[in-house]
Motif scaffolding. Sequence first.
Motif, PDB file in Angstrom:
ATOM      1  N   PRO A 221       0.829  -1.202   0.000  1.00  0.00           N
ATOM      2  CA  PRO A 221       0.000   0.000   0.000  1.00  0.00           C
ATOM      3  C   PRO A 221       0.865   1.255   0.000  1.00  0.00           C
ATOM      4  O   PRO A 221       1.956   1.284   0.587  1.00  0.00           O
ATOM      5  N   ALA A 222       0.367   2.295  -0.648  1.00  0.00           N
ATOM      6  CA  ALA A 222       1.162   3.511  -0.825  1.00  0.00           C
ATOM      7  C   ALA A 222       1.575   4.126   0.504  1.00  0.00           C
ATOM      8  O   ALA A 222       2.698   4.630   0.639  1.00  0.00           O
ATOM      9  N   ASP A 223       0.680   4.098   1.514  1.00  0.00           N
ATOM     10  CA  ASP A 223       1.048   4.739   2.782  1.00  0.00           C
ATOM     11  C   ASP A 223       2.172   3.989   3.474  1.00  0.00           C
ATOM     12  O   ASP A 223       2.972   4.584   4.209  1.00  0.00           O
ATOM     13  N   VAL A 224       2.291   2.674   3.217  1.00  0.00           N
ATOM     14  CA  VAL A 224       3.411   1.895   3.750  1.00  0.00           C
ATOM     15  C   VAL A 224       4.660   2.142   2.916  1.00  0.00           C
ATOM     16  O   VAL A 224       5.731   2.474   3.423  1.00  0.00           O
ATOM     17  N   ARG A 225       4.526   1.990   1.604  1.00  0.00           N
ATOM     18  CA  ARG A 225       5.673   2.054   0.697  1.00  0.00           C
ATOM     19  C   ARG A 225       6.356   3.417   0.716  1.00  0.00           C
ATOM     20  O   ARG A 225       7.584   3.519   0.650  1.00  0.00           O
TER      21      ARG A 225
END
Length: 310
Positions: A221-225
């Motif tokens: 997910p973008a918020d993780v990556r």
Amino acid sequence: MADAPSPSPPAADQPEAWTVGRLLTWTTDWLAGRGSDSPRLDAEVLLATVRGCPRILLYTAFDEPVDDEQRARFRELVRRRGGGEPVAYLVGSREFFSLAFTVTPATLIPRPETEGLVVRVLDLWKPRQAAAGPRIADVGTGSGAIGITLAARLPAARVLATDLSEAALAVAAENARKHRVADRVDLVVADLLGHDAASGPWDFIVSNPPYVREDEFAGLPADVRLHEPREALVAGPTGCELIARLLPQAAERLAPGGWLLVEVGPATAAAAERLVAATAGLVAEPTLTDAAGLPRILQARRPDSGAGCP
């Protein structure tokens, strides 16, 4: 990532009063449109932080107006969340095993599946009838969530927490003080167990190491990556690089009957199990699954010589 446009309705020039309930409803819809998978929870956590109250109290204040200063602070947090920043970093805290842990972009955000490591240690230690508490090594501690929680739940435990990141250890030290276990949690800069203080013997070695494969990273997910530390997520091409190095160290440093418990990803679990089976001095135990039924906790044990853990 470009900044998200600032959500406009919480501004001061609206004809209808912006109450807690109205703010939550509007913000939930706005965040859902920005791709949040938990827009209502995000809105509640951010507004509770701005108002300095437990989230549950928002439900008794639905009709209360929110003043200009709080609305401005809330609007900025919502804007940043809409741009993908994790809520835990925005508010500086995340709950883990019913304890509030300070988190920063130097640390991973603790996740519910990691609580399984704590549960397993508590279950394994429970049958022991011993005056002394367990000796626990928390490898790659990050915010300290695993080791500090175990120290809080086992008042006689002694914990050594290692990490390569001094910034992460500073966060862990703050959390140890917050939860009043700093006198029983030693923090050292180390690569896995590569420190004199980590020689053991240990009743438990626990770890949530990087286990994402390099080819998996783009699919996170973008918020993780884009926001969590890559070095705490990605292990290498196989996802098992850190585990492969930790296993022989654990075999040397566990007490007889001691346990190694390591969080793994579903995509790397089978390869990690093969590494355990090939490591001299360790006995493989069944991998435990998480609430979704996915393989999550790799288990290994040093053979019992008649003393030690059950």
